[in-house]
Design an enzyme around this catalytic site. Structure first.
Site, PDB file in Angstrom:
ATOM      1  N   GLY A  66       0.751  -1.305   0.009  1.00 46.20           N
ATOM      2  CA  GLY A  66      -0.038  -0.052  -0.057  1.00 46.20           C
ATOM      3  C   GLY A  66       0.909   1.196  -0.167  1.00 46.20           C
ATOM      4  N   SER A  67       1.922   1.295  -0.532  1.00 49.26           N
ATOM      5  CA  SER A  67       2.916   2.456  -0.197  1.00 49.26           C
ATOM      6  C   SER A  67       2.334   3.442  -1.429  1.00 49.26           C
ATOM      7  CB  SER A  67       4.563   2.110  -0.682  1.00 49.26           C
ATOM      8  OG  SER A  67       4.615   1.594  -2.031  1.00 49.26           O
ATOM      9  N   ASN A  68       1.941   3.013  -2.738  1.00 48.03           N
ATOM     10  CA  ASN A  68       1.445   3.765  -3.688  1.00 48.03           C
ATOM     11  C   ASN A  68      -0.183   4.445  -3.055  1.00 48.03           C
ATOM     12  OD1 ASN A  68       2.669   4.039  -6.285  1.00 48.03           O
ATOM     13  ND2 ASN A  68       3.033   1.868  -5.796  1.00 48.03           N
ATOM     14  N   LEU A  85      -3.849  -7.093  -8.340  1.00 46.60           N
ATOM     15  CA  LEU A  85      -3.434  -8.038  -9.172  1.00 46.60           C
ATOM     16  C   LEU A  85      -4.539  -8.750 -10.269  1.00 46.60           C
ATOM     17  CD1 LEU A  85      -0.885  -9.512  -7.193  1.00 46.60           C
ATOM     18  CD2 LEU A  85      -0.770  -7.513  -8.656  1.00 46.60           C
ATOM     19  N   ASN A  93      -4.787   2.356 -14.054  1.00 44.46           N
ATOM     20  CA  ASN A  93      -3.796   1.316 -13.372  1.00 44.46           C
ATOM     21  C   ASN A  93      -2.433   1.931 -13.460  1.00 44.46           C
ATOM     22  OD1 ASN A  93      -2.791  -1.225 -12.217  1.00 44.46           O
ATOM     23  ND2 ASN A  93      -2.266  -1.948 -14.110  1.00 44.46           N
ATOM     24  N   HIS A 112       1.735   0.209 -13.780  1.00 45.77           N
ATOM     25  CA  HIS A 112       2.431  -0.989 -14.043  1.00 45.77           C
ATOM     26  C   HIS A 112       3.820  -0.855 -13.973  1.00 45.77           C
ATOM     27  CE1 HIS A 112       2.931  -5.205 -15.537  1.00 45.77           C
ATOM     28  NE2 HIS A 112       3.917  -4.550 -16.235  1.00 45.77           N
ATOM     29  N   ASP A 145      -3.212  -5.033 -18.697  1.00 43.85           N
ATOM     30  CA  ASP A 145      -2.172  -4.233 -18.878  1.00 43.85           C
ATOM     31  C   ASP A 145      -2.204  -3.652 -20.394  1.00 43.85           C
ATOM     32  OD1 ASP A 145      -1.173  -4.519 -16.409  1.00 43.85           O
ATOM     33  OD2 ASP A 145       0.122  -6.385 -17.057  1.00 43.85           O
ATOM     34  N   GLU A 157       7.169   5.548  -9.182  1.00 44.61           N
ATOM     35  CA  GLU A 157       5.708   5.518  -8.804  1.00 44.61           C
ATOM     36  C   GLU A 157       5.148   6.766  -8.033  1.00 44.61           C
ATOM     37  OE1 GLU A 157       4.893   0.805  -9.816  1.00 44.61           O
ATOM     38  OE2 GLU A 157       4.959   1.364  -7.626  1.00 44.61           O
TER      39      GLU A 157
HETATM   40  C1  GRF Z   1       3.479  -1.468  -7.497  1.00 46.56           C
HETATM   41  O1  GRF Z   1       4.911  -1.693  -7.679  1.00 46.56           O
HETATM   42  C2  GRF Z   1       2.751  -1.367  -8.550  1.00 46.56           C
HETATM   43  O2  GRF Z   1       3.288  -1.078  -9.775  1.00 46.56           O
HETATM   44  C3  GRF Z   1       2.500  -2.905  -8.946  1.00 46.56           C
HETATM   45  O3  GRF Z   1       2.574  -3.450  -7.421  1.00 46.56           O
HETATM   46  C4  GRF Z   1       3.082  -2.642  -6.511  1.00 46.56           C
HETATM   47  C5  GRF Z   1       2.326  -2.118  -5.550  1.00 46.56           C
HETATM   48  O4  GRF Z   1       3.198  -1.675  -4.434  1.00 46.56           O
HETATM   49  N1  GRF Z   1       1.326  -3.306  -9.709  1.00 46.56           N
HETATM   50  P1  GRF Z   1       2.437  -0.950  -3.062  1.00 46.56           P
HETATM   51  O5  GRF Z   1       1.599  -1.905  -2.476  1.00 46.56           O
HETATM   52  O6  GRF Z   1       1.949   0.342  -3.729  1.00 46.56           O
HETATM   53  O7  GRF Z   1       3.858  -0.744  -2.200  1.00 46.56           O
END
Ligand code: GRF
Length: 288
Positions: A110-112, A183, A200, A202, A243, A272
């Protein structure tokens, strides 16, 4: 026509019926009260009567509709609906622009998601209202909890072959869906419902290293195994193929001589975090 309204308002069939009943009953009540009020003033019918009557029903209409919507369980819808009308007429469209409601679909650390949530705290017009996750115990659930964001835990069978959680998402009035480490393939009902409003990210430069089974470390391992000197991120719209949808933005990074999947993953994550929230904001703002 009913299907169009259902799609526009993002409500189910029963809610649509209740909303239409609210409009009809609220409208009649408003006309009735307006006439009573005018009788009370004792003004004879004429231009003045008409002007005052129009002013009266303009004020009464939202009140009547809101009052009727409460017992019919449609208050949240009408609060939003009337809010939009007011913002349109107030002239302060920008300040009163209705809130765009976003759901983040994520199943990983969940870092993004955390970066996106943080980013939009500064934006008055966009709110992250839901985290959708298919993995009990995933880090993103803690991110949601830390930020007081509701969570919807989903199951594969219902998501893919059942109702796809359309009802739950519509009840939250979701405008945009952001996949940030999600996923599973997004099922067709969701793609149709949020056509052009699912984004999304990727962790590679699509169209290379995309498709089913290409996620996380596997992507980075494939890039290194191919001897590529460059990788990056792709932010793209989602269609019915993995994708595949239109690419909105790509950013690149160079691979070092001793690059490992782990070190590349770190570089990709930095890219990201730097670009994803900003690109989401850019795309959402094109529609408001
Ligand atoms: C990211 O690298 C994203 O591109 C991929 O899954 C990863 C998720 O990372 N689809 P996080 O859970 O956001 O840390």
């Amino acid at each position: 026509m009913f299907q169009k309204l259902q799609a526009k308002w993002k409500v189910n069939g029963l809610s649509l019926i209740l909303i239409l009943i609210t409009f009809a009953t609220g409208g009649s009540l408003c006309g009735y009260l307006g006439k009573k009020l005018m009788n009370f003033t004792g003004i004879d019918k004429g231009i003045l009567w008409l002007v005052l009557y129009i002013i009266a029903i303009t004020i009464l209409w939202p009140l009547c509709v809101l009052a009727i919507s409460i017992p019919l369980g449609q208050f949240p819808f009408f609060k939003r609906y009337i809010g939009r009308i007011f913002s349109r007429f107030s002239g302060k469209r920008k300040a009163n622009t209705p809130i765009t409601r976003v759901a983040i679909f994520a199943s990983g650390a969940g870092s993004n998601a955390a970066k996106i949530i943080e980013h939009f705290k500064k934006n008055q017009h966009v709110r992250i209202v839901l985290v959708v996750c298919n993995k009990p115990g995933a880090g993103v659930l803690q991110v949601a909890a830390d930020n007081g964001i509701d969570v919807l835990l989903i199951e594969k069978e219902a998501f893919n072959n059942g109702h796809a959680y359309l009802k739950e998402l519509k009840e939250k009035y979701i405008d945009w869906i952001i996949l940030a480490g999600f996923l599973w393939k997004v099922p067709l009902p969701l793609i149709q419902e949020w056509n052009g409003k699912i984004i999304n990210i990727h962790p590679a430069l699509l169209p290379k290293y995309g498709g089913k089974g290409m996620y996380g470390q596997k992507v980075h391992e494939a890039v290194i195994a191919a001897g590529d000197k460059e990788s990056g991120i792709s932010i793209h719209y989602v269609d019915e193929i993995y994708d595949h949808g239109k690419i909105i933005y790509q950013a690149t990074c160079q691979l070092g001589d001793n690059e490992t999947a782990g070190s590349l993953a770190q570089k990709i994550h930095s890219l990201e975090h730097e670009h994803f929230p900003r690109i989401i904001e850019q795309e959402i703002s094109r529609f408001s």
